[in-house]
Design a protein around this motif. Structure first.
Motif, mmCIF file in Angstrom:
data_model
loop_
_atom_site.group_PDB
_atom_site.id
_atom_site.type_symbol
_atom_site.label_atom_id
_atom_site.label_comp_id
_atom_site.label_asym_id
_atom_site.label_seq_id
_atom_site.Cartn_x
_atom_site.Cartn_y
_atom_site.Cartn_z
ATOM 1 N N VAL A 149 -23.432 -37.867 -45.774
ATOM 2 C CA VAL A 149 -23.333 -39.063 -46.291
ATOM 3 C C VAL A 149 -22.282 -39.257 -47.064
ATOM 4 C CG1 VAL A 149 -24.525 -40.620 -47.997
ATOM 5 C CG2 VAL A 149 -26.082 -39.087 -46.309
ATOM 6 N N LEU A 150 -21.333 -40.304 -46.852
ATOM 7 C CA LEU A 150 -20.102 -40.598 -47.151
ATOM 8 C C LEU A 150 -20.052 -41.274 -48.295
ATOM 9 C CD1 LEU A 150 -18.271 -40.632 -43.886
ATOM 10 C CD2 LEU A 150 -18.540 -38.606 -45.280
ATOM 11 N N GLU A 151 -21.004 -42.353 -48.236
ATOM 12 C CA GLU A 151 -21.168 -43.334 -49.465
ATOM 13 C C GLU A 151 -22.495 -43.186 -50.066
ATOM 14 O OE1 GLU A 151 -21.305 -45.040 -52.260
ATOM 15 O OE2 GLU A 151 -19.296 -45.726 -51.499
ATOM 16 N N PHE A 152 -22.836 -42.463 -51.181
ATOM 17 C CA PHE A 152 -24.058 -42.179 -51.805
ATOM 18 C C PHE A 152 -24.646 -43.214 -52.335
ATOM 19 C CE2 PHE A 152 -21.906 -38.006 -51.595
ATOM 20 C CZ PHE A 152 -22.845 -37.270 -50.816
ATOM 21 N N ARG A 153 -24.204 -44.454 -52.571
ATOM 22 C CA ARG A 153 -24.919 -45.827 -52.880
ATOM 23 C C ARG A 153 -25.758 -46.219 -51.904
ATOM 24 N NH1 ARG A 153 -20.127 -49.667 -54.871
ATOM 25 N NH2 ARG A 153 -19.084 -48.320 -52.927
ATOM 26 N N THR A 154 -25.403 -45.843 -50.488
ATOM 27 C CA THR A 154 -26.518 -46.171 -49.473
ATOM 28 C C THR A 154 -27.768 -45.441 -49.606
ATOM 29 O OG1 THR A 154 -25.681 -44.341 -47.862
ATOM 30 C CG2 THR A 154 -24.506 -46.604 -48.025
ATOM 31 N N VAL A 155 -27.951 -44.358 -50.385
ATOM 32 C CA VAL A 155 -29.251 -43.417 -50.275
ATOM 33 C C VAL A 155 -30.181 -44.247 -51.277
ATOM 34 C CG1 VAL A 155 -30.056 -41.448 -50.894
ATOM 35 C CG2 VAL A 155 -27.941 -41.357 -49.747
ATOM 36 N N LYS A 156 -31.302 -44.736 -50.883
ATOM 37 C CA LYS A 156 -32.191 -45.358 -51.779
ATOM 38 C C LYS A 156 -33.329 -44.505 -52.098
ATOM 39 C CE LYS A 156 -29.511 -49.085 -51.243
ATOM 40 N NZ LYS A 156 -28.882 -49.165 -52.327
ATOM 41 N N THR A 157 -33.704 -43.566 -51.480
ATOM 42 C CA THR A 157 -34.505 -42.277 -51.781
ATOM 43 C C THR A 157 -33.984 -41.013 -52.020
ATOM 44 O OG1 THR A 157 -34.555 -41.842 -49.511
ATOM 45 C CG2 THR A 157 -36.368 -43.392 -50.390
ATOM 46 N N THR A 187 -35.880 -37.721 -51.362
ATOM 47 C CA THR A 187 -35.889 -37.515 -50.069
ATOM 48 C C THR A 187 -34.624 -38.177 -49.377
ATOM 49 O OG1 THR A 187 -37.417 -39.240 -49.424
ATOM 50 C CG2 THR A 187 -38.393 -37.120 -49.717
ATOM 51 N N PRO A 188 -33.414 -37.431 -49.909
ATOM 52 C CA PRO A 188 -32.083 -37.938 -49.068
ATOM 53 C C PRO A 188 -31.838 -37.743 -47.543
ATOM 54 C CG PRO A 188 -31.811 -35.766 -50.247
ATOM 55 C CD PRO A 188 -33.363 -36.132 -50.643
ATOM 56 N N PRO A 189 -31.194 -38.412 -46.718
ATOM 57 C CA PRO A 189 -30.906 -38.242 -45.392
ATOM 58 C C PRO A 189 -30.763 -36.566 -44.880
ATOM 59 C CG PRO A 189 -29.746 -40.062 -46.466
ATOM 60 C CD PRO A 189 -30.439 -39.352 -47.608
ATOM 61 N N SER A 190 -30.210 -35.678 -45.863
ATOM 62 C CA SER A 190 -29.923 -34.642 -45.460
ATOM 63 C C SER A 190 -31.191 -33.707 -45.101
ATOM 64 C CB SER A 190 -29.155 -33.697 -46.610
ATOM 65 O OG SER A 190 -29.998 -33.798 -47.961
ATOM 66 N N THR A 191 -32.316 -34.153 -45.779
ATOM 67 C CA THR A 191 -33.715 -33.525 -45.264
ATOM 68 C C THR A 191 -34.142 -33.590 -43.588
ATOM 69 O OG1 THR A 191 -34.936 -35.641 -46.023
ATOM 70 C CG2 THR A 191 -34.497 -33.892 -47.757
ATOM 71 N N LEU A 192 -33.223 -34.578 -43.265
ATOM 72 C CA LEU A 192 -33.698 -34.727 -41.726
ATOM 73 C C LEU A 192 -32.908 -33.689 -40.978
ATOM 74 C CD1 LEU A 192 -33.005 -38.696 -41.749
ATOM 75 C CD2 LEU A 192 -35.143 -37.492 -41.894
#
Length: 277
Positions: A28-36, A39-44
């Motif tokens: 994730v290059l722009e952390f303002r995109t992460v809304k949860t 459970t961030p996208p890295s968990t995928l």
């Protein structure tokens, strides 16, 4: 702005290319995109993609273990597919990638945003309905179950301009600025008329134009490479973005009208009885 026909084509592309593949690296290059944040996208990372769906203008990728990544494309968001070894996007002046999902074969799903402010949102949830914007979506004119009654309920007797209602996701899912102009032109309805004053004939024309425009555009976009979908959409427009050009129906000049926080392109002869807004 992404709208349902192009988002549906994107989802079908991902269904064909990404489903069954495992996500390796997530960046994730722009952390303002992460809304949860819990459970961030890295968990995928390490999880296989098991399905792809569209909810209005949102993309939902299902993973094993009842996990879903919802990508809210917002005003300027999109997704790119990059093959191993590709050094640059397939189009010039491509928007920057804000998040990268590298698959087990080396392909990368890039999530992009072309705006000057971040409108993109990444949600990792148990179910897409857990995302508030998805939960509030109205009925989708692309769906086979969408009925004249659904349309009548969305319009009601509201004293609100019809173009605004067509773009209101809580009323009708998936339609934005461009297709609302196309629908209103096809139906021969002014963009500024209130729903409350539409007679039965105008409502019938609007329903037919809404269903026909959305579903016809979905059929037309199928099979087009996802980096070419925006250009295909622009090329297909009859009035949207065509101010100053000739109306393909009557030969009048297409006009531009700004109101509230949006703009509309329309034909005076076809839609407003010759009046210039």
């Amino acid at each position: 702005m992404p709208e349902s026909p192009e988002v549906q084509a994107l989802v079908e592309f991902l269904e064909e290319r990404a489903v069954g593949r495992r996500v390796g690296e997530v960046d994730v290059l722009e952390f303002r995109t992460v809304k949860t944040r819990q459970t961030p996208p890295s968990t995928l990372a390490g999880m296989p993609i098991t399905g792809a769906e569209r909810h209005g203008k949102h993309v939902a990728l299902a993973f094993s273990d009842d996990t879903t990544l919802v990508v809210s494309l917002g005003r300027h968001g999109w997704m790119r597919w990059r093959e191993p070894g590709d050094e640059a996007p397939a189009v010039a002046d491509a928007p920057p990638a804000l998040a990268l999902f590298v698959l087990d074969g080396g392909e990368t799903i890039e999530v992009t945003d072309a705006g000057t402010w971040v409108s993109l949102g990444l949600h990792v949830v148990d179910d897409a309905i857990a995302v508030p914007a998805v939960a509030k979506l109205g009925p989708d004119p692309a769906g086979s179950a969408f009925s004249p009654n659904d349309f009548d309920v969305a319009l009601g007797g509201r004293r609100k301009q019809i173009k605004a209602i067509l773009q209101e996701q809580e009323s009708l899912a998936g339609i934005g600025n461009a297709y609302s102009d196309e629908i209103l032109h096809t139906a021969k309805v002014s963009p500024v008329v209130h729903a409350s004053v539409l007679d039965a004939d105008a409502r019938e024309r609007l329903y037919a134009a809404t269903v026909g425009t959305v579903r016809g555009a979905i059929d037309a976009r199928r099979g087009i490479p996802i980096h070419e979908l925006k250009a295909a959409k622009v090329a297909a427009m009859r009035v949207h973005g065509r101010a100053g050009e000739t109306c393909p129906v009557c030969g009048d000049t297409i006009r531009d009208f700004s109101f509230a926080s949006t703009t509309a392109q329309y034909c005076p002869t076809c839609q407003t009885g010759g009046s210039v807004l």
